[in-house]
Design a protein around this motif. Structure first.
Motif, PDB file in Angstrom:
ATOM      1  N   UNK A  16       0.867  -1.177   0.000  1.00 22.79           N
ATOM      2  CA  UNK A  16       0.000   0.000   0.000  1.00 22.79           C
ATOM      3  C   UNK A  16       0.905   1.229   0.000  1.00 22.79           C
ATOM      4  N   UNK A  17       0.838   2.005  -1.097  1.00 22.29           N
ATOM      5  CA  UNK A  17       1.684   3.185  -1.252  1.00 22.29           C
ATOM      6  C   UNK A  17       3.157   2.842  -1.059  1.00 22.29           C
ATOM      7  N   UNK A  18       3.575   1.691  -1.564  1.00 24.77           N
ATOM      8  CA  UNK A  18       4.968   1.297  -1.518  1.00 24.77           C
ATOM      9  C   UNK A  18       5.399   0.644  -0.221  1.00 24.77           C
ATOM     10  N   UNK A  19       4.509   0.575   0.777  1.00 24.77           N
ATOM     11  CA  UNK A  19       4.830  -0.047   2.061  1.00 24.77           C
ATOM     12  C   UNK A  19       4.221  -1.441   2.131  1.00 24.77           C
ATOM     13  N   UNK A  20       4.944  -2.358   2.810  1.00 21.72           N
ATOM     14  CA  UNK A  20       4.436  -3.721   2.964  1.00 21.72           C
ATOM     15  C   UNK A  20       3.630  -3.856   4.249  1.00 21.72           C
ATOM     16  N   UNK A  21       2.504  -4.545   4.135  1.00 21.58           N
ATOM     17  CA  UNK A  21       1.651  -4.857   5.285  1.00 21.58           C
ATOM     18  C   UNK A  21       1.509  -6.381   5.380  1.00 21.58           C
TER      19      UNK A  21
END
Length: 505
Positions: free
Chosen positions: A395-400
């Motif tokens: 999400x927006x380049x971040x990993x969740x």
């Protein structure tokens, strides 16, 4: 709104519309050289005929008596190769027709092929049933025979309406002329490409604009500036001729080459035709118009089209990082080697974001996925064990990461209620508020600038940096996997090694 009408009293609104129209042209000029256009070219090559680029011309005579269509179909400019014929659905009384000029020397007994031979013309006759008219309107999908493995370069259509009941016919080709006699009404159409649909309405709408690639039927005073803008738009995409009919009824009919809209929808014409031009340029199937609207939105950097397409564009911009969106836009400007289906669009989004995507295929399949999920394709590994059910999303380049299965590998239990997420182990307890941005660790409140979690499909996902900061988990990214370990365990192991070394010394 894209439509600019010189008669609109609101000058600001008109200026804004022209500004946006200019933006469309700017986008078209940029991608004009890069797109692989779907257009027709000569099939002859140096050593004969290219079987992958066969073309032909056709002249179609339609006799309509109010109950059925009797079609006489002339295929011309045929190469001396085999062709497969596709007959219209519901057609009957199919026969090859001979004349002084044309013989049936290339027609097989089953009337399913035009076989290899020297004759360059073959003529057939067939009958089509008339569909039921609803409120003075009817449409015939795929009304004419076509050659399956070739493309028509030039099509001429003659319609003889023996009912003399008035009305107007639309094929998408340019209307060359009409003539009304006592016994029949005659309509002539001609242009590049095929006729995919035939449309009739009882209301006769006057001709308002005739251009090289765009014909408008409208009762209102012609806005020549608007008509020229549309022609220029379609020319930039090398689109085939299109026809728009604005009527006083309430039907809204769209085919490959024409649109019939209520007069109240006039301001949406440029929007609709821009989308259809995108469809043509990228080879997007007609039934996947949402993808064309989505591509148009990306190129214009603002939503256009229907609410579902706008929602999908919103999810795309909310989910992809800025760099991902730039990579996706650049990919769309490159030559397209195959039609841009929903599946291929998923692949382009996945390639731009380095993830796996199936959102747009599901959307076009009639499903309504709540979220656009960019799946990280790498496996998550703890020690030598692959963690099942732990597939990160971007999400927006971040990993969740899905919290419950991930923390289970480190002996945490995760539960939730309407107000909180509870995480506990043998010696630690966490409570994350679902109302405000804070969590409680061992009865001590810690404020957060923003919530580290997202609820997706009934499961809570935590952002990677938050998992490091709060739970002291370390993520090592490798080419094929993500190795996750506990910082506490690493520290404890280091302390034990140090104590063991001290004891030996």
């Amino acid at each position: 709104m894209l439509y600019h009408n010189m008669k609109i009293s609101n000058i600001e609104r008109g200026a804004c519309s022209l500004k946006l129209m200019g933006r469309i042209f700017f986008v078209l000029l940029i991608i004009n050289a890069a797109l692989l256009y779907v257009h027709y070219s000569n099939s002859a090559v140096a050593d004969g005929y290219d079987k992958n680029a066969l073309t032909y011309s056709q002249e179609i005579e339609v006799q309509y008596d109010g109950k059925q269509f009797i079609v006489t179909h002339h295929f011309t400019n045929l190469a001396p190769l085999d062709y497969d014929i596709e007959w219209p659905k519901g057609s009957s009384d199919i026969a090859c027709v001979e004349s002084e000029m044309t013989q049936c020397t290339r027609s097989d007994e089953q009337l399913s092929k035009i076989v290899a031979g020297e004759a360059t013309e073959q003529t057939y006759r067939y009958t089509l049933p008339k569909p039921e008219a609803v409120q003075g309107v009817f449409e015939v999908g795929q009304p004419f025979a076509k050659i399956a493995n070739a493309a028509p370069q030039l099509t001429t259509v003659h319609i003889v309406d023996e009912t003399t009941s008035g009305g107007m016919w639309v094929t998408g080709l340019e209307q060359i002329g009409t003539h009304q006699l006592e016994d029949f009404h005659y309509f002539l159409f001609a242009g590049v490409g095929e006729v995919t649909d035939l449309f009739w309405q009882q209301e006769v709408t006057p001709l308002a604009h005739r251009g090289e690639r765009f014909t408008l039927f409208d009762r209102a005073v012609t806005d020549e500036e608007f008509g020229e803008h549309i022609d220029e738009l379609l020319t930039q995409f090398k689109s085939k001729h299109m026809t728009v009919v604005l009527h006083q009824g309430n039907h809204n009919i769209e085919a490959n080459r024409y649109v019939a809209l209520p007069e109240s929808e006039k301001e949406n014409i440029a929007n609709v035709l821009f989308t259809k031009s995108v469809q043509t340029a990228y080879g997007i199937p007609l039934e996947e118009r949402k993808i064309a609207e989505l591509v148009g939105s990306i190129l214009l950097e603002q939503p256009i089209g229907t609410p579902p397409a706008n929602a999908a564009y919103g999810k795309l911009t909310e989910t992809l990082a800025a760099d991902d969106l730039v990579r996706l836009e650049n990919a769309l400007r490159e030559p397209q080697e195959e039609p841009l289906t929903a599946e291929r669009f998923d692949q382009l989004v996945g390639s731009a974001s380095h993830s796996e995507v199936n959102y747009f295929s599901e959307m076009l399949a009639g499903q309504t996925p709540e979220h656009l999920l960019l799946y990280e394709p790498k496996e998550v590994v703890h020690g030598e064990k692959v963690l099942e059910g732990v597939q990160p999303i971007k999400m927006k380049g971040q990993l969740y990461y899905p919290l419950r299965p991930l923390l289970a590998a480190f002996d945490y239990e995760v539960t939730s209620d309407e107000q909180s997420i509870h995480v506990k182990s043998e010696d630690e307890t966490f409570r994350f508020s679902l109302i405000d941005s804070f969590y409680v660790y061992q009865q001590k409140r810690v404020n957060l600038r923003q919530s580290p979690y997202m609820l997706i499909n009934g499961q809570y996902y935590f952002e990677e940096q938050s998992l490091l900061r709060i739970f002291k988990l370390i993520f090592e990214h490798h080419e094929d996997e993500i190795q996750v370990s506990s910082l506490r365990a690493v520290i404890e192991e280091a302390v034990e090694d140090e104590e063991e070394g001290s004891a030996k010394s």
